[in-house]
Design a protein around this motif. Sequence first.
Motif, PDB file in Angstrom:
ATOM      1  N   VAL A  35      25.230 -15.561  67.535  1.00  0.00           N
ATOM      2  CA  VAL A  35      24.604 -16.796  67.046  1.00  0.00           C
ATOM      3  C   VAL A  35      25.715 -17.794  66.731  1.00  0.00           C
ATOM      4  O   VAL A  35      26.515 -17.581  65.815  1.00  0.00           O
ATOM      5  N   LEU A  58      23.399 -17.639  71.486  1.00  0.00           N
ATOM      6  CA  LEU A  58      22.422 -18.689  71.159  1.00  0.00           C
ATOM      7  C   LEU A  58      23.112 -19.775  70.349  1.00  0.00           C
ATOM      8  O   LEU A  58      23.703 -19.496  69.293  1.00  0.00           O
ATOM      9  N   ALA A  61      22.588 -26.365  69.026  1.00  0.00           N
ATOM     10  CA  ALA A  61      22.633 -27.701  69.639  1.00  0.00           C
ATOM     11  C   ALA A  61      23.290 -27.599  71.013  1.00  0.00           C
ATOM     12  O   ALA A  61      22.622 -27.353  72.017  1.00  0.00           O
ATOM     13  N   GLU A  62      24.612 -27.837  71.058  1.00  0.00           N
ATOM     14  CA  GLU A  62      25.343 -27.739  72.325  1.00  0.00           C
ATOM     15  C   GLU A  62      26.600 -26.916  72.088  1.00  0.00           C
ATOM     16  O   GLU A  62      27.068 -26.835  70.938  1.00  0.00           O
ATOM     17  N   PHE A  65      29.270 -27.798  69.317  1.00  0.00           N
ATOM     18  CA  PHE A  65      28.623 -28.801  68.465  1.00  0.00           C
ATOM     19  C   PHE A  65      29.226 -28.829  67.054  1.00  0.00           C
ATOM     20  O   PHE A  65      29.322 -29.860  66.418  1.00  0.00           O
ATOM     21  N   ARG A  70      34.889 -31.133  67.016  1.00  0.00           N
ATOM     22  CA  ARG A  70      35.156 -32.315  66.178  1.00  0.00           C
ATOM     23  C   ARG A  70      36.549 -32.321  65.576  1.00  0.00           C
ATOM     24  O   ARG A  70      36.918 -33.252  64.866  1.00  0.00           O
ATOM     25  N   GLY A  73      42.520 -30.627  66.657  1.00  0.00           N
ATOM     26  CA  GLY A  73      43.141 -29.994  67.818  1.00  0.00           C
ATOM     27  C   GLY A  73      44.516 -29.421  67.534  1.00  0.00           C
ATOM     28  O   GLY A  73      45.284 -29.158  68.465  1.00  0.00           O
ATOM     29  N   SER A 207      19.016 -23.747  71.212  1.00  0.00           N
ATOM     30  CA  SER A 207      18.278 -22.525  70.869  1.00  0.00           C
ATOM     31  C   SER A 207      18.661 -22.060  69.459  1.00  0.00           C
ATOM     32  O   SER A 207      19.334 -21.027  69.290  1.00  0.00           O
ATOM     33  N   VAL A 209      18.573 -20.301  66.063  1.00  0.00           N
ATOM     34  CA  VAL A 209      17.936 -19.097  65.513  1.00  0.00           C
ATOM     35  C   VAL A 209      17.255 -19.482  64.206  1.00  0.00           C
ATOM     36  O   VAL A 209      17.884 -20.041  63.299  1.00  0.00           O
ATOM     37  N   TYR A 240      28.566 -25.000  60.000  1.00  0.00           N
ATOM     38  CA  TYR A 240      27.367 -25.674  60.516  1.00  0.00           C
ATOM     39  C   TYR A 240      26.141 -24.753  60.510  1.00  0.00           C
ATOM     40  O   TYR A 240      25.134 -25.050  61.157  1.00  0.00           O
ATOM     41  N   GLY A 243      19.408 -21.810  59.386  1.00  0.00           N
ATOM     42  CA  GLY A 243      18.595 -20.630  59.692  1.00  0.00           C
ATOM     43  C   GLY A 243      18.887 -19.453  58.781  1.00  0.00           C
ATOM     44  O   GLY A 243      19.279 -19.628  57.634  1.00  0.00           O
ATOM     45  N   ASN A 259      38.519 -38.702  62.137  1.00  0.00           N
ATOM     46  CA  ASN A 259      39.594 -39.016  63.087  1.00  0.00           C
ATOM     47  C   ASN A 259      39.308 -40.338  63.768  1.00  0.00           C
ATOM     48  O   ASN A 259      38.144 -40.665  64.044  1.00  0.00           O
ATOM     49  N   GLY A 340      33.666 -34.708  60.730  1.00  0.00           N
ATOM     50  CA  GLY A 340      32.945 -33.445  60.627  1.00  0.00           C
ATOM     51  C   GLY A 340      33.174 -32.824  59.269  1.00  0.00           C
ATOM     52  O   GLY A 340      33.843 -33.409  58.413  1.00  0.00           O
ATOM     53  N   LYS A 341      32.585 -31.640  59.078  1.00  0.00           N
ATOM     54  CA  LYS A 341      32.751 -30.996  57.775  1.00  0.00           C
ATOM     55  C   LYS A 341      33.547 -29.701  57.921  1.00  0.00           C
ATOM     56  O   LYS A 341      33.247 -28.863  58.773  1.00  0.00           O
TER      57      LYS A 341
END
Length: 427
Positions: A35, A58, A61-62, A65, A70, A73, A207, A209, A240, A243, A259, A340-341
Amino acid sequence: MLNDPRSHGLWEKTAPPPPPAPRLEEGVSADVVIVGGGYTGLSAALHLAEAGVDVRLLEAAEIGFGGAGRNVGLINAGMWVMPDDFPKELGPVYGEKLLDLLGNGPYLVRELIEKHGIACELEKNGTLHCAVGPDGMKELEERARQWQKRGAPVTLLDRAETERRIGTRAYAGSLLDMRAGTLQPLAYARGLAHAAARAGAKLHAGSAVIGAGEANGRKVVKTAEGEVSADWIIVATDAYSTGPWETVRREQVHLPYFNLATAPLGDNLRRSILPSREGCWDTREILSSFRMDQAGRLIFGSVGALRGTGTAIHKAWARRSLRRIFPQLGGVEFEAEWYGKIGMTDNALPRLHRFGRQVIGFSGYNGRGIAPGTSFGKLLARHILGHVAEADLPLPFTEPKEPGLRALKEAYYEAGAQIAHFAGERF
Ligand SMILES: Cc1cc2nc3c(=O)[nH]c(=O)nc-3n(C[C@H](O)[C@H](O)[C@H](O)COP(=O)(O)OP(=O)(O)OC[C@H]3O[C@@H](n4cnc5c(N)ncnc54)[C@H](O)[C@@H]3O)c2cc1C
């Protein structure tokens, strides 16, 4: 992603596309269900699939994500925590084992990128932790001493050498870590996903969960339109998390981080600013980071969220800071912006959890997830394969534990960063 240009900014513009990952719309069976489609989940999927295990991943989002798409690097070796504090916090056995794994993490990242031909702008010229003033230099001297006694390839650089490498006189010195480097984080995540899919892992984006349980002695996870039954569940949802494993999110305090990327710099500027493209961050409490991408964009970041009043405050502060650090830049405009967080734990170290029998996961990388996520994903795979016994894992299994005053601390971080940047923190 999801029609939000501030979610993944530059990385979404320059990353190659992900592999197909159709929504799960049926009931299926697998050996292992993973997951979360960040570094931890993707590395686990890749290593399990390579060993011939039937894996489903699963992703809500993508692919990429969460933090994976985010971040800055910087492929760091280790955590913020000083090396000697690992054994103090975790005891000598876990402490040194974890440190060793984290110290070598960047080598695994390089190995996978090379082995699978992942196009993700990998730079191997190290990172520079930059000293702000004499106190910053003292911290770096101590960090260098603690790493060097463990044989790590880190070197303390003086002001002149730091200036030569970065193109600024702003820092009293820096710590060069040759294990580390930079990459395009979303491209790396998508590249891992391609490698996992080629090895036979089945990936499903869109998908989320939403439920988990057991039936006929097997684990079952449910999405809105499908379900997977499996022998093992790997929970790789980290900061992130939504569920059934919300507890992972609740044990972390979220630190927002933004950034901003300039347009590609001209040749003269690229010769004067980070010509060897080391990744940099400084020793301030509200730290700043900067690095180049392969097209010559300067990417500058710090603590804060680009929303509400934060957007204008942080961008104005970033322009002022860049003028101070790199006067040769002149005025800059930003081509991309995102935030992002970061999931912080109370001792700034990651966690290994067992959520039930054969339901396991690492989380809480405290802003250092590229190499650790990759290493921990591989380790979870090897544990499931029976190649690494529980006693040989680098952390004990613990229960998620919610820190006190979490919501208040999160509000304080976001507002505190705005106040500090509005007041214009003098360099
Ligand atoms: C702004 C920022 C800067 C950072 N900079 C650096 C850096 O320079 N270097 C570094 O090493 N690290 C950095 N980090 C940290 C790093 O990005 C994370 O530690 C890393 O992404 C964690 O990887 P992961 O796979 O565990 O989790 P993630 O990459 O966050 O992936 C978790 C995934 O799980 C999915 N998910 C959640 N709930 C569900 C559900 N119910 N069902 C299905 N899927 C679900 C999410 O959608 C997400 O895609 C930074 C993070 C941020 C936010």
